[in-house]
Each structure stands twice: as structure tokens, then as C-alpha cells.
Design a protein around this motif. Structure first.
Motif, short mmCIF file in Angstrom:
data_model
loop_
_atom_site.label_atom_id
_atom_site.label_comp_id
_atom_site.label_asym_id
_atom_site.label_seq_id
_atom_site.Cartn_x
_atom_site.Cartn_y
_atom_site.Cartn_z
N LEU A 3 2.45 1.38 -6.49
CA LEU A 3 2.13 0.65 -6.16
C LEU A 3 1.00 0.73 -4.42
CD1 LEU A 3 0.74 -2.00 -7.09
CD2 LEU A 3 2.61 -2.85 -5.96
N LYS A 4 1.87 1.08 -3.47
CA LYS A 4 1.11 1.10 -2.22
C LYS A 4 0.48 2.31 -2.67
CE LYS A 4 2.35 3.31 1.97
NZ LYS A 4 3.19 3.70 3.27
N GLU A 5 0.74 3.20 -3.49
CA GLU A 5 -0.70 4.38 -3.10
C GLU A 5 -1.81 3.91 -3.94
OE1 GLU A 5 1.64 7.56 -4.92
OE2 GLU A 5 2.93 8.11 -2.75
N GLU A 6 -1.73 3.04 -5.07
CA GLU A 6 -2.64 3.10 -5.45
C GLU A 6 -3.65 1.62 -5.09
OE1 GLU A 6 -3.64 -1.31 -8.73
OE2 GLU A 6 -1.30 -0.09 -8.63
N LEU A 7 -2.74 0.68 -4.33
CA LEU A 7 -3.36 -0.11 -3.35
C LEU A 7 -3.85 0.06 -1.60
CD1 LEU A 7 -1.54 -3.47 -3.91
CD2 LEU A 7 -3.69 -2.15 -4.96
N ALA A 8 -3.56 1.80 -1.77
CA ALA A 8 -3.76 1.64 0.07
C ALA A 8 -5.12 2.45 0.36
CB ALA A 8 -2.34 3.29 0.03
N THR A 9 -5.84 2.28 -0.82
CA THR A 9 -7.66 2.81 -0.60
C THR A 9 -8.43 1.51 -0.67
OG1 THR A 9 -7.58 2.92 -2.60
CG2 THR A 9 -7.84 4.84 -2.53
N GLN A 10 -7.62 0.22 -0.64
CA GLN A 10 -8.37 -0.40 -0.04
C GLN A 10 -7.63 -1.26 0.80
OE1 GLN A 10 -7.32 -2.17 -4.59
NE2 GLN A 10 -8.94 -3.60 -3.71
N THR A 11 -7.08 -0.96 1.51
CA THR A 11 -6.35 -2.99 2.72
C THR A 11 -4.83 -1.51 3.40
OG1 THR A 11 -5.88 -4.52 3.35
CG2 THR A 11 -4.76 -3.10 1.37
N LYS A 12 -4.88 -2.35 4.56
CA LYS A 12 -3.45 -1.97 4.75
C LYS A 12 -1.97 -1.86 4.07
CE LYS A 12 -1.50 -1.54 9.35
NZ LYS A 12 -1.32 -2.31 11.07
#
Length: 248
Positions: free
Chosen positions: A43-52
Motif C-alpha cells: 500500500l505504501k508503494e502504491e501511494l508514495a507517488t501521490q504523497t509522503k
């Protein structure tokens, strides 16, 4: 909308994953706390492109260890949003077949784990003059349940009562605490349990739901996102029912 930091406990769960995506889309930074390293890292890898995003692997039911981890998170990030999404039970067990261990297990998972996160994080929010706390209960905690057992229903009712008391104690600080009480939501776990039933049992389950269907994950996450927002500042100690008319 002010960009803030949100701490999600049980972040890899079906509903909270969608909450995380919604918060990320709004530009909030995220701290994702979950015991599944694989799931929370994905989940972190998915969202890391959008936010910290920071992923923290931990078991919220290991209270001493969780308290240490949450203290470190609070000192480092000072989260303004806390969502306690741990808990859940799809076991239908009659009262006569329940054992003390069922109550101890579900009370720890649902009530004590929620309390320790609030105990650690809320003082930082109060000092900052702003906070949004969202706790997960259940339609079963509002009334009886066709889908669970008395131990689980009792624990979720306790989450509601505890949240109201916390909301009262924090009311003058700028920190609000509210509850979402979901009915049957078609997360992977719940949908899987449903699919394992035979056709007659499936029809019997759906016949008990006024809308005749399970809720979607997006429908469940939507109310959580509202309670995480700036606009929820005058709602505290409230229970938002998301159950398709199962309890009204």
C-alpha cells in the motif's frame, strides 16, 4: 483544506486501504500502521507517488510494544488524524458456545487497541488544538447481529461508549472523536465468508438487509473521510451508521 498527517491503524484492511487512498488524493501525509509487512508495504508503494507515506509494522494488540511505537510516531509526525480500523469477526457463535477467551480476545482487539492509540496520540492533538479521531464500531454494536456473536457485539458497543466519553473529555480542545458503525461491507474478508455459504444461506443473509445487498468499500470509506475532514469540526461523540437500513 489544510494538508495534515493521518495515522491509520490497521491500514491494510479492506476499508482503510480505501480511506488511505482518499486521504492521499487530498494531499495528506500518511503513516500506515499494520501487522502485515507485505500488505502495508504494498500500500505504501502504491501511494508514495501521490504523497509522503511511512509504513510501520506492528501489532496494535501487543499493548506495550504498540505504545512505544505510537509514541515514536507521535513525536516524529504529530498526526492530526487518527483512524482506528482494527477489529472484525465473521464468526456466528451462539451465546452458550462462547468462552471467556472469545471475550478477552475481541475486547483486546477492538477496545483496548483503540484506547491505547487515543491515549498516546490525543494529547499531541490537544496541544496542537486540532484533531480528528475516527473509531470503527459495527452495526452489531448498535443493536443485535445476525452475522457475529455476543462477544463481538459487546466489544463494539464498548467502542461506542468509550468514544463518547473521550469526545466529552476532549470537547474543548479542538479534537473531535466519532464512530463509524458499518453493517455488512463487501471487503475481501467479508465477501469471502459470504461466498463460502450455500445458496440458501446467501438468500437468508440478503433477506435480512433492507437494501438486499452488502455495502461497497467505497461507500464505507466515504463517511470515514468526511469525519477526517476540516468540515467535521462540530461533530463529536456521534455515530455514523453505514448499514443499508439494517439499523435505523
Amino acid at each position: 483544506m489544510t494538508k495534515r498527517t493521518a495515522l491509520l491503524i490497521g491500514a491494510a484492511g479492506g476499508i482503510l486501504q480505501d480511506v488511505a487512498r482518499g486521504l492521499a488524493a487530498e494531499g495528506h501525509s500518511l503513516v500506515l500502521f499494520d501487522r502485515s509487512e507485505e500488505a502495508v508495504t504494498r500500500l505504501k508503494e502504491e501511494l508514495a507517488t501521490q504523497t509522503k507515506v511511512e509504513a510501520v509494522v506492528g501489532d496494535i494488540t501487543d499493548i506495550p510494544a504498540a505504545e512505544r511505537q505510537l509514541t515514536e510516531i507521535s513525536e516524529k509526525h504529530t498526526p492530526s488524524i487518527l483512524v482506528n480500523g482494527v477489529g472484525g469477526d465473521t464468526r456466528v457463535i451462539g451465546y452458550a458456545d462462547l468462552e471467556r477467551s472469545h471475550f478477552e480476545e475481541t475486547y483486546l482487539e477492538n477496545v483496548v487497541s483503540t484506547w491505547i492509540a487515543i491515549k498516546v496520540c490525543a494529547p499531541y492533538m490537544a496541544a496542537d488544538g486540532y484533531g480528528r479521531i475516527v473509531n470503527f464500531a459495527s452495526a452489531g454494536g448498535r443493536t443485535y447481529s445476525h452475522f457475529n456473536n455476543a462477544a463481538y457485539v459487546g466489544a463494539k458497543a464498548a467502542v461506542i461508549g468509550m468514544t463518547k466519553q473521550v469526545a466529552y473529555e476532549l470537547a474543548g480542545t479542538g479534537v473531535v472523536a466519532n464512530v463509524v458503525a458499518h453493517g455488512p461491507i463487501a471487503t475481501a474478508r467479508v465477501a469471502g465468508a459470504f461466498e463460502r455459504r450455500d445458496e440458501a444461506a446467501k438468500k437468508a443473509v440478503l433477506s435480512r438487509l433492507p437494501m438486499g445487498r452488502y455495502g461497497t468499500v467505497a461507500e464505507a470509506a466515504g463517511s470515514v473521510l468526511h469525519l477526517c475532514s476540516d468540515s467535521a469540526g462540530y461533530s463529536t461523540g456521534s455515530v455514523i451508521d453505514i448499514n443499508g437500513g439494517l439499523y435505523m
